[in-house]
Motif scaffolding. Structure first.
Motif, PDB file in Angstrom:
ATOM      1  N   ASP A   1       0.819  -1.219   0.000  1.00 47.91           N
ATOM      2  CA  ASP A   1       0.000   0.000   0.000  1.00 47.91           C
ATOM      3  C   ASP A   1       0.850   1.265   0.000  1.00 47.91           C
ATOM      4  N   ARG A   2       1.950   1.274   0.739  1.00 49.14           N
ATOM      5  CA  ARG A   2       2.792   2.479   0.779  1.00 49.14           C
ATOM      6  C   ARG A   2       3.449   2.730  -0.570  1.00 49.14           C
ATOM      7  N   TRP A   3       3.980   1.673  -1.166  1.00 45.58           N
ATOM      8  CA  TRP A   3       4.573   1.806  -2.493  1.00 45.58           C
ATOM      9  C   TRP A   3       3.524   2.236  -3.510  1.00 45.58           C
ATOM     10  N   GLN A   4       2.302   1.711  -3.370  1.00 41.41           N
ATOM     11  CA  GLN A   4       1.244   2.080  -4.302  1.00 41.41           C
ATOM     12  C   GLN A   4       0.943   3.574  -4.213  1.00 41.41           C
ATOM     13  N   HIS A   5       0.922   4.115  -3.006  1.00 43.38           N
ATOM     14  CA  HIS A   5       0.665   5.552  -2.834  1.00 43.38           C
ATOM     15  C   HIS A   5       1.732   6.381  -3.547  1.00 43.38           C
ATOM     16  N   TRP A   6       2.989   5.935  -3.467  1.00 47.00           N
ATOM     17  CA  TRP A   6       4.089   6.666  -4.093  1.00 47.00           C
ATOM     18  C   TRP A   6       4.102   6.487  -5.609  1.00 47.00           C
ATOM     19  N   LEU A   7       3.774   5.266  -6.083  1.00 44.94           N
ATOM     20  CA  LEU A   7       3.890   4.959  -7.502  1.00 44.94           C
ATOM     21  C   LEU A   7       2.654   5.326  -8.319  1.00 44.94           C
ATOM     22  N   ALA A   8       1.511   5.513  -7.674  1.00 48.49           N
ATOM     23  CA  ALA A   8       0.261   5.729  -8.407  1.00 48.49           C
ATOM     24  C   ALA A   8       0.348   6.848  -9.447  1.00 48.49           C
ATOM     25  N   PRO A   9       0.902   8.028  -9.122  1.00 46.75           N
ATOM     26  CA  PRO A   9       0.990   9.082 -10.153  1.00 46.75           C
ATOM     27  C   PRO A   9       1.851   8.660 -11.342  1.00 46.75           C
ATOM     28  N   TYR A  10       2.953   7.961 -11.067  1.00 43.61           N
ATOM     29  CA  TYR A  10       3.819   7.510 -12.156  1.00 43.61           C
ATOM     30  C   TYR A  10       3.109   6.472 -13.013  1.00 43.61           C
ATOM     31  N   ILE A  11       2.401   5.543 -12.379  1.00 45.53           N
ATOM     32  CA  ILE A  11       1.664   4.515 -13.122  1.00 45.53           C
ATOM     33  C   ILE A  11       0.646   5.167 -14.051  1.00 45.53           C
ATOM     34  N   ARG A  12      -0.112   6.110 -13.493  1.00 49.53           N
ATOM     35  CA  ARG A  12      -1.147   6.776 -14.283  1.00 49.53           C
ATOM     36  C   ARG A  12      -0.529   7.541 -15.455  1.00 49.53           C
ATOM     37  N   PHE A  13       0.547   8.264 -15.209  1.00 49.53           N
ATOM     38  CA  PHE A  13       1.213   9.041 -16.247  1.00 49.53           C
ATOM     39  C   PHE A  13       1.778   8.131 -17.336  1.00 49.53           C
ATOM     40  N   SER A  14       2.445   7.055 -16.933  1.00 49.70           N
ATOM     41  CA  SER A  14       3.089   6.160 -17.892  1.00 49.70           C
ATOM     42  C   SER A  14       2.080   5.474 -18.789  1.00 49.70           C
ATOM     43  N   LEU A  15       0.984   5.015 -18.211  1.00 54.20           N
ATOM     44  CA  LEU A  15      -0.018   4.314 -19.006  1.00 54.20           C
ATOM     45  C   LEU A  15      -0.713   5.256 -19.974  1.00 54.20           C
ATOM     46  N   ARG A  16      -1.009   6.457 -19.527  1.00 52.00           N
ATOM     47  CA  ARG A  16      -1.653   7.409 -20.427  1.00 52.00           C
ATOM     48  C   ARG A  16      -0.716   7.810 -21.557  1.00 52.00           C
ATOM     49  N   ARG A  17       0.558   7.912 -21.239  1.00 50.96           N
ATOM     50  CA  ARG A  17       1.529   8.239 -22.281  1.00 50.96           C
ATOM     51  C   ARG A  17       1.646   7.114 -23.298  1.00 50.96           C
TER      52      ARG A  17
END
Length: 360
Positions: A330-346
């Protein structure tokens, strides 16, 4: 007793193949066991596994297929990434008995099993239709996943058409006129179409055309499929067909098709960009793929996941496809969520530039 998950050790077991085909691959040709086997063989560094859930009587109550690969996130953080269905196959690589499981209970139990059996950091669940699977997408979000719309899958219903002419008659007069003109021009320019069952002897000509299309992709930009996969499919996959366009003996374009269960799926295409626009190669590849399916009594043609506006001109029905991603912690997910969203949309949401030749 709650059904128990286990890794499928004998992937050639007839009972397992029957269950997988009935519940999973009959709906999505790229999840065919024979194709997945060849894909695994051509994908070094990626491990592939089937998972089955059985009750105390041995009856199958759930199925899944996963691929596991080591990757670096943002070029720095090494993570093991588990993808339900793998990176190449489309559709939903899972099934559960709705008399035993709900979506959330099945996914929760499956995730627990996968975390213990195949330790990983990121998990990717795919694919979900916004229209058909809205509840599942919402449940994934409540489970902490980042949900991202990736592309639109386009399918042409053939409505019993048995010839290309009969199919064209189902379209509007404007679209019918344009596509018939494309066919007339192709004939005048000496383009010929043939569909081959064996094509390994042509790979030196075909594969560079595919790489050219992949390099120009503006939507769903992914690494190219390895040449070895094309060779394995040509030699060992009964459902594969190669649709080739020739002009004066020279290959100008191709479409790699899968044909099974009354369906045709357009996997990838290749084009000679020196003449692609002049010869309307993209339109011709789609038209002849539809013609092949109509002649073989198929019910639908899956035209893939890009250029949905162009494919609507062929009468395609398009559905918005989403995937769900999260880190197990859960902690890693909180940190990585913006990057995941940005990368997938890109990766998936990059619009095609106006005036550019469509690619598949």
């Amino acid at each position: 007793m709650t059904p128990q998950f286990q890794v499928v050790r004998d992937e050639s077991d007839p009972a397992f193949i029957h269950a997988w085909t009935t519940h999973v691959s009959a709906r999505e040709l790229s999840l065919d066991p024979d194709y997945l086997r060849l894909l695994a063989e051509a994908s070094p560094g990626v491990t592939h596994h089937y998972v089955a859930c059985r009750d105390e009587d041995g009856a199958v109550r759930g199925l899944a297929y996963i691929a596991l690969q080591q990757q670096r996130i943002a070029g720095l953080l090494p993570l093991r990434v588990l993808v339900l269905g793998g990176r190449v196959a489309a559709g939903q690589a899972f099934w559960f008995d709705e008399q035993v499981w709900s979506f959330s209970s099945f996914m929760s139990a499956l995730r627990q099993f996968l975390a213990l059996t195949f330790p990983h950091g990121l998990i990717v669940l795919k694919e979900f239709s916004r229209e058909r699977d809205a509840s599942a997408i919402d449940q994934n979000q409540r489970a902490g996943f980042v949900n991202v719309p990736c592309f639109h899958r386009s399918r042409v219903p053939l409505q019993g058409a048995m010839t290309l002419a009969a199919y064209l008659d189902t379209l509007s007069s404007k679209r019918r006129y344009h596509l018939r003109k494309v066919l007339r021009d192709a004939q005048a320019q000496g383009l010929e179409c043939e569909v081959l069952e064996r094509f390994e002897h042509l790979l030196d000509q075909l594969y560079p055309l595919y790489l050219a299309v992949n390099a120009r992709a503006q939507e769903a930009r992914t690494p190219p499929l390895p040449r070895q996969l094309f060779d394995l499919m040509a030699r060992h996959l009964e459902s594969v067909r190669m649709l080739v366009l020739r002009q004066a003996g020279q290959i100008r374009g191709f479409g790699l098709l899968l044909h099974r269960h009354g369906q045709v799926k357009c996997m990838v295409i290749g084009q000679d960009y020196a003449v692609a626009r002049e010869l309307n190669l993209w339109y011709l590849l789609v038209l002849h793929s539809i013609e092949y399916a109509a002649q073989h009594g198929c019910e639908t043609v899956d035209l893939g996941s890009t250029n949905q506006d162009m494919k609507r001109k062929f009468g395609a029905v398009c559905e918005e496809i989403w995937i769900s991603v999260r880190h197990q912690n859960d902690r890693w997910q909180h940190w990585l969520a913006p990057y995941i969203r940005f990368s997938l949309r890109r990766m998936y949401a990059q619009p095609r530039r106006e005036g550019e030749t469509p690619v598949h």
